[in-house]
Motif scaffolding. Structure first.
Motif, PDB file in Angstrom:
ATOM      1  N   SER A   1     -34.361  -1.390  43.097  1.00 41.23           N
ATOM      2  CA  SER A   1     -33.461  -0.250  42.945  1.00 41.23           C
ATOM      3  C   SER A   1     -33.239   0.389  44.312  1.00 41.23           C
TER       4      SER A   1
ATOM      5  N   PHE B   1     -39.957   6.251  37.014  1.00 34.96           N
ATOM      6  CA  PHE B   1     -38.696   5.646  36.610  1.00 34.96           C
ATOM      7  C   PHE B   1     -37.694   6.766  36.333  1.00 34.96           C
ATOM      8  N   SER B   2     -36.761   6.948  37.245  1.00 28.20           N
ATOM      9  CA  SER B   2     -35.775   8.018  37.174  1.00 28.20           C
ATOM     10  C   SER B   2     -34.513   7.499  36.470  1.00 28.20           C
ATOM     11  N   ARG B   3     -34.046   8.247  35.459  1.00 26.56           N
ATOM     12  CA  ARG B   3     -32.867   7.842  34.711  1.00 26.56           C
ATOM     13  C   ARG B   3     -31.916   9.022  34.534  1.00 26.56           C
ATOM     14  N   GLU B   4     -30.637   8.773  34.850  1.00 28.15           N
ATOM     15  CA  GLU B   4     -29.614   9.814  34.711  1.00 28.15           C
ATOM     16  C   GLU B   4     -29.447  10.246  33.256  1.00 28.15           C
ATOM     17  N   HIS B   5     -29.570   9.316  32.301  1.00 29.11           N
ATOM     18  CA  HIS B   5     -29.321   9.655  30.889  1.00 29.11           C
ATOM     19  C   HIS B   5     -30.372  10.604  30.295  1.00 29.11           C
TER      20      HIS B   5
ATOM     21  N   ALA C   1     -31.951  13.042  35.155  1.00 29.64           N
ATOM     22  CA  ALA C   1     -32.204  12.842  36.587  1.00 29.64           C
ATOM     23  C   ALA C   1     -30.887  12.770  37.357  1.00 29.64           C
ATOM     24  N   ASP C   2     -30.962  12.974  38.664  1.00 31.94           N
ATOM     25  CA  ASP C   2     -29.771  12.894  39.512  1.00 31.94           C
ATOM     26  C   ASP C   2     -29.334  11.463  39.777  1.00 31.94           C
ATOM     27  N   SER C   3     -30.278  10.521  39.735  1.00 35.13           N
ATOM     28  CA  SER C   3     -29.936   9.114  39.991  1.00 35.13           C
ATOM     29  C   SER C   3     -30.927   8.191  39.295  1.00 35.13           C
ATOM     30  N   ASP C   4     -30.530   6.944  39.126  1.00 38.11           N
ATOM     31  CA  ASP C   4     -31.386   5.914  38.543  1.00 38.11           C
ATOM     32  C   ASP C   4     -32.110   5.175  39.657  1.00 38.11           C
ATOM     33  N   TYR C   5     -33.437   5.120  39.582  1.00 37.41           N
ATOM     34  CA  TYR C   5     -34.218   4.274  40.481  1.00 37.41           C
ATOM     35  C   TYR C   5     -35.630   4.133  39.939  1.00 37.41           C
ATOM     36  N   ASP C   6     -36.308   3.118  40.436  1.00 34.28           N
ATOM     37  CA  ASP C   6     -37.679   2.834  40.026  1.00 34.28           C
ATOM     38  C   ASP C   6     -38.582   2.849  41.250  1.00 34.28           C
TER      39      ASP C   6
END
Length: 168
Positions: free
Chosen positions: A55, A14-18, A21-26
């Motif tokens: 995502s 689970f990638s999160r910019e906050h 990470a560079d982008s949000d995606y699951d």
């Protein structure tokens, strides 16, 4: 060279910019394998499914098909998408034991059907690609070693020298 038992793996990313990470995606995936052995003969069945959970996975992290025992007639990573499905049926036989060098010499074959899609709503069984593999392998003390040939639809084929565990 699994001889018996069940392997089930469920993973998520689970990638999160906050959090940097560079982008949000699951990204989640499930893999299940079952090995049945009678004397020197083993049958393996397997299913894999991966999803982006709606995502948008960046191209560099998409699910892949192609490569040894992953639609072997295709080159590694040839098919990429946000959703992946793969079914496997395989058979191998322990032809001989290797004594102090390892556990055995094997020959076998696998058939697979799989596909990748850009979205869950696009999943259709008519999209499946099919592949077959024949191989010979050594279960050495250091790592399994496979020499194989994969054939996919349309006469596509690949030859392999694979060192390591394809069932992990």
């Amino acid at each position: 060279f699994p001889r018996r038992g069940t392997f089930v793996e469920l993973e998520g990313f689970f990638s999160r910019e906050h959090v940097g990470a560079d982008s949000d995606y699951d990204k989640v995936w499930l893999r299940a394998l079952k090995a049945f052995t009678g004397k020197r003969n083993t049958v393996i069945t397997g299913l894999e499914y991966g999803s982006d959970l709606g995502s948008d996975i960046p191209f560099f992290d998409e699910f892949e098909l192609g490569g040894f025992l992953n639609l072997s007639g295709l080159t590694r990573g040839e098919l990429q998408g946000d959703v992946k499905g793969l079914a496997t049926l395989g058979y191998y036989r322990q032809v001989s034991e290797m004594g102090s060098l390892g556990r055995g010499f094997y020959t076998g074959a696998f058939v697979q059907a799989g596909a990748v899609w850009t979205d869950v709503e696009e999943i259709e069984l008519g999209d499946l690609a099919y592949s077959g593999t024949i191989f010979a392998g050594l279960d050495t003390m250091l790592a399994p070693v496979y020499v194989g040939w994969g054939l996919a639809e349309g006469g596509r084929d690949e030859f392999y020298l694979f060192i390591g565990r394809p069932f992990r």
